[in-house]
Design a protein around this motif. Structure first.
Motif, PDB file in Angstrom:
ATOM      1  N   UNK A 181       4.295 -11.938  -2.469  1.00  0.00           N
ATOM      2  CA  UNK A 181       3.513 -11.510  -1.312  1.00  0.00           C
ATOM      3  C   UNK A 181       4.305 -11.756  -0.039  1.00  0.00           C
ATOM      4  N   UNK A 182       4.355 -10.751   0.810  1.00  0.00           N
ATOM      5  CA  UNK A 182       5.088 -10.895   2.063  1.00  0.00           C
ATOM      6  C   UNK A 182       4.540  -9.979   3.134  1.00  0.00           C
ATOM      7  N   UNK A 183       5.309  -9.820   4.202  1.00  0.00           N
ATOM      8  CA  UNK A 183       4.905  -8.947   5.295  1.00  0.00           C
ATOM      9  C   UNK A 183       4.982  -7.477   4.875  1.00  0.00           C
ATOM     10  N   UNK A 184       4.367  -6.643   5.672  1.00  0.00           N
ATOM     11  CA  UNK A 184       4.544  -5.209   5.484  1.00  0.00           C
ATOM     12  C   UNK A 184       5.986  -4.848   5.833  1.00  0.00           C
ATOM     13  N   UNK A 185       6.384  -3.639   5.501  1.00  0.00           N
ATOM     14  CA  UNK A 185       7.763  -3.210   5.764  1.00  0.00           C
ATOM     15  C   UNK A 185       8.090  -3.264   7.250  1.00  0.00           C
ATOM     16  N   UNK A 186       7.105  -2.949   8.091  1.00  0.00           N
ATOM     17  CA  UNK A 186       7.319  -2.955   9.541  1.00  0.00           C
ATOM     18  C   UNK A 186       7.147  -4.343  10.143  1.00  0.00           C
ATOM     19  N   UNK A 187       6.703  -5.328   9.324  1.00  0.00           N
ATOM     20  CA  UNK A 187       6.443  -6.700   9.772  1.00  0.00           C
ATOM     21  C   UNK A 187       5.318  -6.748  10.815  1.00  0.00           C
ATOM     22  N   UNK A 188       4.446  -5.738  10.774  1.00  0.00           N
ATOM     23  CA  UNK A 188       3.311  -5.708  11.693  1.00  0.00           C
ATOM     24  C   UNK A 188       2.047  -5.323  10.939  1.00  0.00           C
ATOM     25  N   UNK A 196       1.431   5.149  13.822  1.00  0.00           N
ATOM     26  CA  UNK A 196       0.737   3.866  13.771  1.00  0.00           C
ATOM     27  C   UNK A 196       0.007   3.674  12.448  1.00  0.00           C
ATOM     28  N   UNK A 197      -0.603   4.744  11.927  1.00  0.00           N
ATOM     29  CA  UNK A 197      -1.345   4.647  10.665  1.00  0.00           C
ATOM     30  C   UNK A 197      -0.405   4.333   9.505  1.00  0.00           C
ATOM     31  N   UNK A 198       0.747   4.988   9.481  1.00  0.00           N
ATOM     32  CA  UNK A 198       1.676   4.804   8.367  1.00  0.00           C
ATOM     33  C   UNK A 198       2.625   3.622   8.563  1.00  0.00           C
ATOM     34  N   UNK A 199       2.698   3.097   9.787  1.00  0.00           N
ATOM     35  CA  UNK A 199       3.581   1.956  10.031  1.00  0.00           C
ATOM     36  C   UNK A 199       5.042   2.334  10.075  1.00  0.00           C
ATOM     37  N   UNK A 200       5.336   3.561  10.538  1.00  0.00           N
ATOM     38  CA  UNK A 200       6.734   3.978  10.650  1.00  0.00           C
ATOM     39  C   UNK A 200       7.468   3.134  11.694  1.00  0.00           C
ATOM     40  N   UNK A 201       8.771   2.993  11.504  1.00  0.00           N
ATOM     41  CA  UNK A 201       9.578   2.172  12.409  1.00  0.00           C
ATOM     42  C   UNK A 201       9.783   2.831  13.763  1.00  0.00           C
ATOM     43  N   UNK A 243      -7.096   3.602 -12.865  1.00  0.00           N
ATOM     44  CA  UNK A 243      -5.832   4.116 -12.350  1.00  0.00           C
ATOM     45  C   UNK A 243      -6.034   5.244 -11.342  1.00  0.00           C
ATOM     46  N   UNK A 244      -7.032   6.067 -11.547  1.00  0.00           N
ATOM     47  CA  UNK A 244      -7.267   7.149 -10.594  1.00  0.00           C
ATOM     48  C   UNK A 244      -7.656   6.585  -9.236  1.00  0.00           C
ATOM     49  N   UNK A 245      -8.372   5.482  -9.229  1.00  0.00           N
ATOM     50  CA  UNK A 245      -8.747   4.864  -7.943  1.00  0.00           C
ATOM     51  C   UNK A 245      -7.504   4.425  -7.173  1.00  0.00           C
ATOM     52  N   UNK A 246      -6.502   3.921  -7.885  1.00  0.00           N
ATOM     53  CA  UNK A 246      -5.262   3.495  -7.232  1.00  0.00           C
ATOM     54  C   UNK A 246      -4.536   4.704  -6.636  1.00  0.00           C
ATOM     55  N   UNK A 247      -4.466   5.778  -7.390  1.00  0.00           N
ATOM     56  CA  UNK A 247      -3.791   6.992  -6.912  1.00  0.00           C
ATOM     57  C   UNK A 247      -4.518   7.566  -5.702  1.00  0.00           C
ATOM     58  N   UNK A 248      -5.844   7.565  -5.731  1.00  0.00           N
ATOM     59  CA  UNK A 248      -6.608   8.061  -4.590  1.00  0.00           C
ATOM     60  C   UNK A 248      -6.383   7.184  -3.360  1.00  0.00           C
ATOM     61  N   UNK A 249      -6.273   5.885  -3.561  1.00  0.00           N
ATOM     62  CA  UNK A 249      -6.010   4.974  -2.441  1.00  0.00           C
ATOM     63  C   UNK A 249      -4.648   5.273  -1.818  1.00  0.00           C
ATOM     64  N   UNK A 250      -3.648   5.542  -2.638  1.00  0.00           N
ATOM     65  CA  UNK A 250      -2.320   5.885  -2.131  1.00  0.00           C
ATOM     66  C   UNK A 250      -2.361   7.215  -1.371  1.00  0.00           C
ATOM     67  N   UNK A 251      -3.030   8.199  -1.952  1.00  0.00           N
ATOM     68  CA  UNK A 251      -3.040   9.541  -1.377  1.00  0.00           C
ATOM     69  C   UNK A 251      -3.824   9.621  -0.074  1.00  0.00           C
ATOM     70  N   UNK A 252      -4.932   8.893   0.017  1.00  0.00           N
ATOM     71  CA  UNK A 252      -5.826   9.030   1.169  1.00  0.00           C
ATOM     72  C   UNK A 252      -5.565   8.019   2.284  1.00  0.00           C
ATOM     73  N   UNK A 253      -4.632   7.081   2.065  1.00  0.00           N
ATOM     74  CA  UNK A 253      -4.255   6.151   3.132  1.00  0.00           C
ATOM     75  C   UNK A 253      -2.823   6.360   3.598  1.00  0.00           C
ATOM     76  N   UNK A 254      -1.951   6.852   2.709  1.00  0.00           N
ATOM     77  CA  UNK A 254      -0.540   6.981   3.052  1.00  0.00           C
ATOM     78  C   UNK A 254       0.191   5.654   2.990  1.00  0.00           C
TER      79      UNK A 254
END
Length: 271
Positions: A131-138, A227-232, A83-94
């Protein structure tokens, strides 16, 4: 054909209980559709063109971000291992949780130092994870921080190229509710950060706000953070940059030094 005018659009806007960004996106689609109707001669004018609708002032999501010390506490409170690996993945990628849940071993390119974010595992209208596209569809790429390399290596152990990297402990799909319960978030979250009265308590999505705010605070250009976070839009990213405490303090110091020059001149003149 049923008539549609500016009043019809305004009434629909007011009655629709959705976020301002969702309503604006819908308005843009409606306007483009009505332009086609104008070109086809079905209507004479586009009632949605240049329509100015009142929207609430956007609150800065940076107010939900954790400091570096609070982020360390969040990670420390999370049980070690899976579980800590999942939290670190969320925190360090955004990334969003659905994007982390959809990552496969083939999406991670250690040689290039990048993670390809191409899919999202998210609940559909019936609550089933699909499974589907990302929120930004990109598709986009996210850097692999040195702090994340060991985590990724451990998570990818014995995984085949198209195997999911981050799953539940028994291999099932991840969702926020199950993950929050599994790490006991409700038991210790107030020891990490307490928000003002009336605000929601700390939750997993705040890790994304944290990553965005820390990136802006580190001086990463807002367009790159976008671009990293995929904001609209860049406007979304700038909500984090505007609340950059370090930048505000630095501006205050610069302003103070500028004023001090005049203070010195006046002191010399009076002596």
């Amino acid at each position: 054909m049923t008539s549609i005018g500016r009043l019809t659009v305004k009434q629909a806007w007011a009655r629709w209980d959705k976020s301002a960004s969702t309503k604006n996106d819908a308005l843009a689609v409606l306007s483009k559709t009505l332009e086609v109707a104008v070109d086809a001669g079905l209507i004479t004018t586009n009632p949605a063109r240049s329509l100015k609708l009142k929207r609430r002032t956007a609150k800065s999501p940076a107010g939900r971000a954790l400091s570096r010390e609070e982020l360390d506490r969040f990670i420390t409170f999370t049980p070690e291992g899976h579980y800590r690996r999942i939290i670190e993945a969320l925190a360090y990628t955004g990334c969003l949780l659905g994007e982390i849940a959809a990552l496969t071993a083939s999406d991670v390119e250690f040689e290039r130092g990048l993670i390809r974010v191409a899919r999202s595992l998210s609940p559909n209208s019936n609550g089933k994870l699909v499974m589907g596209d990302t929120k930004s569809h990109r598709e986009r790429e996210v850097p692999i921080l040195p702090q994340l390399r060991e985590t990724l290596t451990a998570a990818m152990k014995d995984r085949k190229p198209h195997d999911l990297i981050f799953t539940g402990p028994r291999g099932g799909a991840l969702d926020s509710g199950n993950l929050s319960r599994s790490i006991g978030l409700k038991k210790w979250r107030d020891q990490v950060r307490v928000f003002p009265p009336g605000a929601p308590r700390l939750h997993l999505h705040d890790l994304r706000h944290t990553a965005a705010t820390l990136m802006c605070g580190a001086g990463v250009p807002t367009m790159v953070v976008k671009d990293i976070l995929g904001h609209s839009s860049l406007a979304v990213t700038e909500l984090y940059a505007r609340a950059n405490e370090a930048a505000v303090l630095a501006a205050g110091e610069t302003f103070s030094l500028f004023l001090a020059k005049f203070d010195n001149v006046e002191a010399v003149a009076k002596s």
